[in-house]
Design a protein around this motif. Structure first.
Motif, PDB file in Angstrom:
ATOM      1  N   GLY A 340     -29.312 -54.955 -23.196  1.00  0.00           N
ATOM      2  CA  GLY A 340     -29.318 -55.882 -24.328  1.00  0.00           C
ATOM      3  C   GLY A 340     -28.469 -55.512 -25.510  1.00  0.00           C
ATOM      4  N   GLY A 341     -27.403 -54.709 -25.330  1.00  0.00           N
ATOM      5  CA  GLY A 341     -26.536 -54.372 -26.444  1.00  0.00           C
ATOM      6  C   GLY A 341     -25.891 -55.592 -27.050  1.00  0.00           C
ATOM      7  N   ASP A 342     -25.524 -56.570 -26.208  1.00  0.00           N
ATOM      8  CA  ASP A 342     -24.920 -57.794 -26.733  1.00  0.00           C
ATOM      9  C   ASP A 342     -25.913 -58.596 -27.557  1.00  0.00           C
ATOM     10  OD1 ASP A 342     -26.331 -58.179 -24.363  1.00  0.00           O
ATOM     11  OD2 ASP A 342     -25.213 -59.980 -23.829  1.00  0.00           O
ATOM     12  N   VAL A 343     -27.186 -58.575 -27.150  1.00  0.00           N
ATOM     13  CA  VAL A 343     -28.223 -59.272 -27.918  1.00  0.00           C
ATOM     14  C   VAL A 343     -28.380 -58.623 -29.288  1.00  0.00           C
ATOM     15  CG1 VAL A 343     -30.676 -59.879 -28.003  1.00  0.00           C
ATOM     16  CG2 VAL A 343     -29.433 -60.002 -25.831  1.00  0.00           C
ATOM     17  N   ALA A 344     -28.414 -57.297 -29.332  1.00  0.00           N
ATOM     18  CA  ALA A 344     -28.612 -56.585 -30.594  1.00  0.00           C
ATOM     19  C   ALA A 344     -27.474 -56.848 -31.566  1.00  0.00           C
ATOM     20  CB  ALA A 344     -28.753 -55.086 -30.328  1.00  0.00           C
ATOM     21  N   SER A 385     -35.712 -54.241 -33.882  1.00  0.00           N
ATOM     22  CA  SER A 385     -36.848 -53.404 -33.498  1.00  0.00           C
ATOM     23  C   SER A 385     -38.009 -54.252 -33.011  1.00  0.00           C
ATOM     24  CB  SER A 385     -37.279 -52.534 -34.685  1.00  0.00           C
ATOM     25  OG  SER A 385     -36.273 -51.607 -35.030  1.00  0.00           O
ATOM     26  N   GLN A 386     -38.255 -55.360 -33.695  1.00  0.00           N
ATOM     27  CA  GLN A 386     -39.334 -56.263 -33.265  1.00  0.00           C
ATOM     28  C   GLN A 386     -39.057 -56.830 -31.876  1.00  0.00           C
ATOM     29  OE1 GLN A 386     -39.609 -59.132 -36.453  1.00  0.00           O
ATOM     30  NE2 GLN A 386     -40.295 -57.586 -37.933  1.00  0.00           N
ATOM     31  N   ARG A 387     -37.784 -57.142 -31.617  1.00  0.00           N
ATOM     32  CA  ARG A 387     -37.422 -57.639 -30.290  1.00  0.00           C
ATOM     33  C   ARG A 387     -37.662 -56.548 -29.237  1.00  0.00           C
ATOM     34  NH1 ARG A 387     -33.757 -61.782 -28.917  1.00  0.00           N
ATOM     35  NH2 ARG A 387     -33.648 -61.970 -26.638  1.00  0.00           N
ATOM     36  N   ASN A 388     -37.282 -55.325 -29.572  1.00  0.00           N
ATOM     37  CA  ASN A 388     -37.531 -54.208 -28.659  1.00  0.00           C
ATOM     38  C   ASN A 388     -39.022 -54.046 -28.379  1.00  0.00           C
ATOM     39  OD1 ASN A 388     -34.942 -53.156 -28.030  1.00  0.00           O
ATOM     40  ND2 ASN A 388     -34.812 -52.167 -30.027  1.00  0.00           N
ATOM     41  N   ASP A 389     -39.833 -54.131 -29.439  1.00  0.00           N
ATOM     42  CA  ASP A 389     -41.281 -53.952 -29.284  1.00  0.00           C
ATOM     43  C   ASP A 389     -41.898 -55.081 -28.470  1.00  0.00           C
ATOM     44  OD1 ASP A 389     -41.035 -51.670 -30.796  1.00  0.00           O
ATOM     45  OD2 ASP A 389     -41.689 -52.623 -32.672  1.00  0.00           O
ATOM     46  N   SER A 390     -41.462 -56.311 -28.735  1.00  0.00           N
ATOM     47  CA  SER A 390     -42.039 -57.457 -28.010  1.00  0.00           C
ATOM     48  C   SER A 390     -41.696 -57.412 -26.527  1.00  0.00           C
ATOM     49  CB  SER A 390     -41.546 -58.765 -28.623  1.00  0.00           C
ATOM     50  OG  SER A 390     -40.141 -58.927 -28.418  1.00  0.00           O
ATOM     51  N   GLU A 391     -40.546 -56.803 -26.188  1.00  0.00           N
ATOM     52  CA  GLU A 391     -40.140 -56.688 -24.784  1.00  0.00           C
ATOM     53  C   GLU A 391     -40.526 -55.323 -24.198  1.00  0.00           C
ATOM     54  OE1 GLU A 391     -35.996 -57.589 -24.521  1.00  0.00           O
ATOM     55  OE2 GLU A 391     -36.220 -59.591 -25.387  1.00  0.00           O
ATOM     56  N   ASP A 395     -37.640 -45.664 -25.840  1.00  0.00           N
ATOM     57  CA  ASP A 395     -36.656 -44.591 -25.688  1.00  0.00           C
ATOM     58  C   ASP A 395     -35.268 -45.161 -25.391  1.00  0.00           C
ATOM     59  OD1 ASP A 395     -38.704 -42.763 -26.119  1.00  0.00           O
ATOM     60  OD2 ASP A 395     -39.242 -42.767 -23.999  1.00  0.00           O
ATOM     61  N   ARG A 396     -34.661 -44.752 -24.291  1.00  0.00           N
ATOM     62  CA  ARG A 396     -33.295 -45.158 -23.974  1.00  0.00           C
ATOM     63  C   ARG A 396     -33.189 -46.629 -23.564  1.00  0.00           C
ATOM     64  NH1 ARG A 396     -29.560 -41.150 -23.585  1.00  0.00           N
ATOM     65  NH2 ARG A 396     -30.312 -39.002 -23.663  1.00  0.00           N
ATOM     66  N   GLN A 397     -34.312 -47.283 -23.319  1.00  0.00           N
ATOM     67  CA  GLN A 397     -34.274 -48.694 -22.967  1.00  0.00           C
ATOM     68  C   GLN A 397     -34.115 -49.591 -24.192  1.00  0.00           C
ATOM     69  OE1 GLN A 397     -37.862 -49.416 -20.734  1.00  0.00           O
ATOM     70  NE2 GLN A 397     -36.952 -48.709 -18.812  1.00  0.00           N
ATOM     71  N   ARG A 398     -34.337 -49.038 -25.367  1.00  0.00           N
ATOM     72  CA  ARG A 398     -34.253 -49.858 -26.574  1.00  0.00           C
ATOM     73  C   ARG A 398     -32.798 -50.268 -26.826  1.00  0.00           C
ATOM     74  NH1 ARG A 398     -38.880 -49.729 -29.731  1.00  0.00           N
ATOM     75  NH2 ARG A 398     -37.759 -50.352 -31.618  1.00  0.00           N
ATOM     76  N   MET A 399     -32.624 -51.513 -27.198  1.00  0.00           N
ATOM     77  CA  MET A 399     -31.283 -51.994 -27.533  1.00  0.00           C
ATOM     78  C   MET A 399     -31.020 -51.742 -29.015  1.00  0.00           C
ATOM     79  SD  MET A 399     -31.883 -56.108 -27.418  1.00  0.00           S
ATOM     80  CE  MET A 399     -33.202 -56.922 -28.336  1.00  0.00           C
ATOM     81  N   GLY A 400     -29.772 -51.578 -29.352  1.00  0.00           N
ATOM     82  CA  GLY A 400     -29.394 -51.321 -30.735  1.00  0.00           C
ATOM     83  C   GLY A 400     -27.949 -51.683 -30.961  1.00  0.00           C
ATOM     84  N   THR A 401     -27.453 -51.408 -32.154  1.00  0.00           N
ATOM     85  CA  THR A 401     -26.066 -51.725 -32.473  1.00  0.00           C
ATOM     86  C   THR A 401     -25.603 -50.926 -33.680  1.00  0.00           C
ATOM     87  OG1 THR A 401     -24.513 -53.521 -32.964  1.00  0.00           O
ATOM     88  CG2 THR A 401     -26.667 -53.671 -33.975  1.00  0.00           C
ATOM     89  N   THR A 402     -24.309 -50.661 -33.726  1.00  0.00           N
ATOM     90  CA  THR A 402     -23.675 -50.152 -34.936  1.00  0.00           C
ATOM     91  C   THR A 402     -23.314 -51.344 -35.820  1.00  0.00           C
ATOM     92  OG1 THR A 402     -21.413 -50.284 -34.113  1.00  0.00           O
ATOM     93  CG2 THR A 402     -22.671 -48.300 -33.572  1.00  0.00           C
ATOM     94  N   SER A 463     -23.011 -37.936 -30.141  1.00  0.00           N
ATOM     95  CA  SER A 463     -24.259 -38.708 -30.096  1.00  0.00           C
ATOM     96  C   SER A 463     -24.598 -39.263 -31.472  1.00  0.00           C
ATOM     97  CB  SER A 463     -25.407 -37.825 -29.599  1.00  0.00           C
ATOM     98  OG  SER A 463     -25.138 -37.328 -28.303  1.00  0.00           O
ATOM     99  N   LEU A 464     -25.029 -40.513 -31.501  1.00  0.00           N
ATOM    100  CA  LEU A 464     -25.378 -41.138 -32.767  1.00  0.00           C
ATOM    101  C   LEU A 464     -26.688 -40.579 -33.304  1.00  0.00           C
ATOM    102  CD1 LEU A 464     -24.525 -44.918 -32.173  1.00  0.00           C
ATOM    103  CD2 LEU A 464     -23.184 -43.197 -33.367  1.00  0.00           C
ATOM    104  N   VAL A 465     -26.749 -40.382 -34.610  1.00  0.00           N
ATOM    105  CA  VAL A 465     -27.990 -39.964 -35.254  1.00  0.00           C
ATOM    106  C   VAL A 465     -28.718 -41.150 -35.866  1.00  0.00           C
ATOM    107  CG1 VAL A 465     -27.161 -37.626 -35.682  1.00  0.00           C
ATOM    108  CG2 VAL A 465     -26.787 -39.391 -37.417  1.00  0.00           C
ATOM    109  N   GLN A 466     -28.032 -42.277 -36.006  1.00  0.00           N
ATOM    110  CA  GLN A 466     -28.711 -43.496 -36.432  1.00  0.00           C
ATOM    111  C   GLN A 466     -27.890 -44.718 -36.052  1.00  0.00           C
ATOM    112  OE1 GLN A 466     -29.368 -43.910 -40.652  1.00  0.00           O
ATOM    113  NE2 GLN A 466     -27.235 -43.599 -41.188  1.00  0.00           N
ATOM    114  N   ALA A 467     -28.622 -45.798 -35.765  1.00  0.00           N
ATOM    115  CA  ALA A 467     -28.041 -47.102 -35.456  1.00  0.00           C
ATOM    116  C   ALA A 467     -29.139 -48.129 -35.659  1.00  0.00           C
ATOM    117  CB  ALA A 467     -27.501 -47.147 -34.025  1.00  0.00           C
ATOM    118  N   LEU A 468     -28.782 -49.391 -35.719  1.00  0.00           N
ATOM    119  CA  LEU A 468     -29.777 -50.441 -35.914  1.00  0.00           C
ATOM    120  C   LEU A 468     -30.613 -50.612 -34.656  1.00  0.00           C
ATOM    121  CD1 LEU A 468     -27.720 -53.202 -37.786  1.00  0.00           C
ATOM    122  CD2 LEU A 468     -29.111 -51.374 -38.741  1.00  0.00           C
ATOM    123  N   GLY A 469     -31.929 -50.741 -34.843  1.00  0.00           N
ATOM    124  CA  GLY A 469     -32.831 -51.022 -33.739  1.00  0.00           C
ATOM    125  C   GLY A 469     -33.456 -49.809 -33.107  1.00  0.00           C
TER     126      GLY A 469
END
Length: 591
Positions: A340-344, A385-391, A395-402, A463-469
């Motif tokens: 879901g990177g494109d969704v994020a 984050s809410q989308r990640n939680d609802s689905e 961990d590594r399954q969470r989608m995010g974005t810069t 490795s990223l130390v922070q990103a959205l989501g």
């Protein structure tokens, strides 16, 4: 050390062929050659042509060339404590050089027992490739304030490409600069005051020889440690002398501000920035600004889908004749692949755009706008984050974005950043990366643990130390920077599909500089940059957003009048700045 010709090893690890310094591409594999020019601290006794550490060629005047730029540092020793401020001030590398390599006192040529330290991001002007520019274009690319020798040398038929010279010291060009530029330089000094004070190197701002100017950008040649406590009154004494040669429109005002600094009426840097903001807002009314925006996003030759996103949507080309309303560019690079990177990335852009439409940023003061930009990023983080939680993603399954975003209003550009997508500032004189990647390597440098090239040798350096989501908003630290624009500039917002392998650094003068010289248009530049990303990198999506701001003088500059100081309160609103988070003068400078 030994004498060596100006030859450069190809940075391609599978090639490593020697090339003449003037070559643009490797003569064997056609990889663009990387030219890393460095400023040498403690290297005064070295002779031109000597080779330091079997790779750093001394070209003269303390300028070095890394002849093996594809190799990382082999130095595992601890950096001398006196140079740690450079690391901790790494977010300010637009203004402050950074440690690239150093050699202990045992190396022949070290002065007075000190280490020899090589700095990158030094205030160098590098002559652009003559083959890429016409004779008239080359004349336009010579920096304001360059010496007559530099100008004649640059225009000489026999001069080599990539000639390196220091930008002029501030007082050599001060009297000829425009009122808005003089105020802009002072504004940058005021913003640098607090972070340099915290590292006890603020006396560097009181030495005009160390203050170099690249158009409107103020840059320090090196940092000098403070030997005594320094107060803002010392800055007032310096500026009082400069007021005698300041432009008439601001001279009286600058004299008054200097006296208030000396007398302690302006007792902190935030108050000083506030006064300069008000002055710049007045004189900048004599200028007009037009903006071109172009965006383009591409899946790339190897990816299954495009996880990048941009605003305005890909393929947009806009021209705004007058910036009555804030102009915005956003680039996001999704994380999560098929998860879901494109969704994020699209969620982030929709959330930020919706928030900005409600805010009406063109009417907000600087500090409020800065806070609201941070809140907009946190809002986007919450939605992902809410989308990640609802689905039930963990961990590594969470989608995010810069995310990188530019918001231009009047004479100010606000740059908001999180992750490792980047923003570059291109003027006629150079190209600068103005964002610092939120990765492990950059964090190690910022904490003063190691130089960037040492940190890159860690397995997790990228490795990223922070990103959205990826985490709650109270653990998120987006960066908001503010810049004053007093000259034509191009800001490039891009995902790492383009920025990887230093592609922007090696192509800006042939692909982006012509836009500033009126030889091409924004849409063509965007297309060319995506082609470069796909052909020279090719393993990722590529997205670019261009914001080209043209500045013109349209009316006489109003004269700033003396006014009563706006410092009745002990606490004034701190104006957010790019640094909020993080003539020989006769003024006595601590030695």
């Amino acid at each position: 050390m030994q004498n060596a010709a100006a030859m450069l090893y190809c940075a391609n690890p599978t090639c490593q062929v020697l090339n003449p310094e003037d070559n643009r591409f490797c003569q064997k594999c056609r990889t663009p050659l990387v030219r890393q020019y460095l400023w040498g601290g403690g290297a005064e006794s070295l002779q031109p042509g000597e080779l330091l550490g079997d790779r750093y060629l001394h070209k003269g005047d303390r300028v070095f060339l890394d002849t093996k730029p594809g190799l990382l540092s082999a130095n595992s020793s601890e950096l001398p404590a006196s140079y740690l401020p450079y690391l901790r001030l790494s977010p300010l590398r637009l203004h402050i050089p950074q440690v690239y390599e150093w050699f202990p006192t045992s190396v022949p040529g070290a002065v007075s027992g000190d280490a020899i330290v090589l700095f990158d991001h030094a205030p160098f002007w590098i002559l652009p490739n003559r083959a890429a520019l016409g004779e008239g274009d080359l004349a336009e690319a010579i920096p304001f304030g360059a010496t007559s020798e530099a100008k004649s040398g640059a225009m000489s038929e026999g001069i080599a490409a990539h000639q390196v010279q220091l930008f002029p010291a501030i007082l050599t060009v001060w009297a000829e600069a425009s009122p808005v530029r003089q105020l802009n330089w002072l504004w940058q000094m005021a913003n640098l005051w607090q972070p340099l004070s915290s590292e006890q190197v603020v006396s560097s701002l009181l030495n005009p020889d160390l203050l170099r100017v690249e158009g409107g950008i103020l840059r320090l040649l090196e940092l000098h440690p403070d030997t005594i406590a320094i107060s803002l009154s010392a800055l007032g004494k310096l500026w009082l002398q400069w007021s005698t040669t300041a432009r008439p429109e601001i001279a009286d005002w600058l004299q008054q501000i200097s006296q208030q600094l000396i007398q302690g009426q302006i007792h902190n840097a935030e108050l000083l920035v506030e006064q300069l903001d008000e002055a710049i807002a007045q004189v900048a009314q004599a200028q007009s600004r037009s903006v071109q925006i172009a965006t383009l996003s591409d899946q790339g030759p190897t990816r299954q889908r495009n996880e990048d996103a941009c605003f305005p949507e890909s393929g947009t080309v806009q021209t705004i004749s007058a910036v009555d309303k804030a102009a915005t560019v956003i680039v996001c690079d999704g994380i999560g692949g098929h998860q879901g990177g494109d969704v994020a990335s699209h969620l982030a852009i929709a959330a930020v755009d919706q928030r900005l439409q409600v805010l009406k940023p063109e009417v907000l003061d600087a500090v409020t706008l800065t806070v609201e930009l941070e809140k907009a990023v946190c809002l986007a983080n919450d939605q992902i984050s809410q989308r990640n939680d609802s689905e039930q993603r963990h961990d590594r399954q969470r989608m995010g974005t810069t995310l990188v975003m530019g918001l231009l209003r009047a004479h100010e550009l606000y740059v908001t950043h999180i992750g490792d997508s980047r923003v570059y500032w291109i003027t006629r004189w150079g190209c600068h990366q103005i964002t610092l990647d939120d990765d492990v390597a950059s964090r190690e440098v910022r904490l003063g643990y190691s130089t960037y090239r040492q940190a890159l040798q860690q397995p997790s350096s990228g490795s990223l130390v922070q990103a959205l989501g990826m985490s709650a908003s109270n653990l998120l630290y987006p960066t908001v920077q503010r810049f004053i624009l007093d000259e034509d500039s191009v800001f490039l917002f891009c995902s790492d599909g383009l920025s990887d392998n230093d592609r922007v650094d090696t192509c800006w003068d042939t692909e982006i500089l012509p836009l500033l010289l009126g030889k091409t248009d924004s849409a063509t530049v965007a297309q060319r940059l995506v082609e470069i990303a796909n052909t020279l990198n090719g393993y990722d999506n590529a997205t670019v957003g261009l914001l080209y701001c043209q500045v013109d003088d349209i009316s006489p500059v109003p004269r700033l009048s003396r006014s009563s100081p706006a410092m009745q309160s002990e606490t004034a609103t701190a104006i957010a700045s790019p640094f909020a988070k993080t003539l020989k003068s006769s003024v006595e400078v601590p030695q």
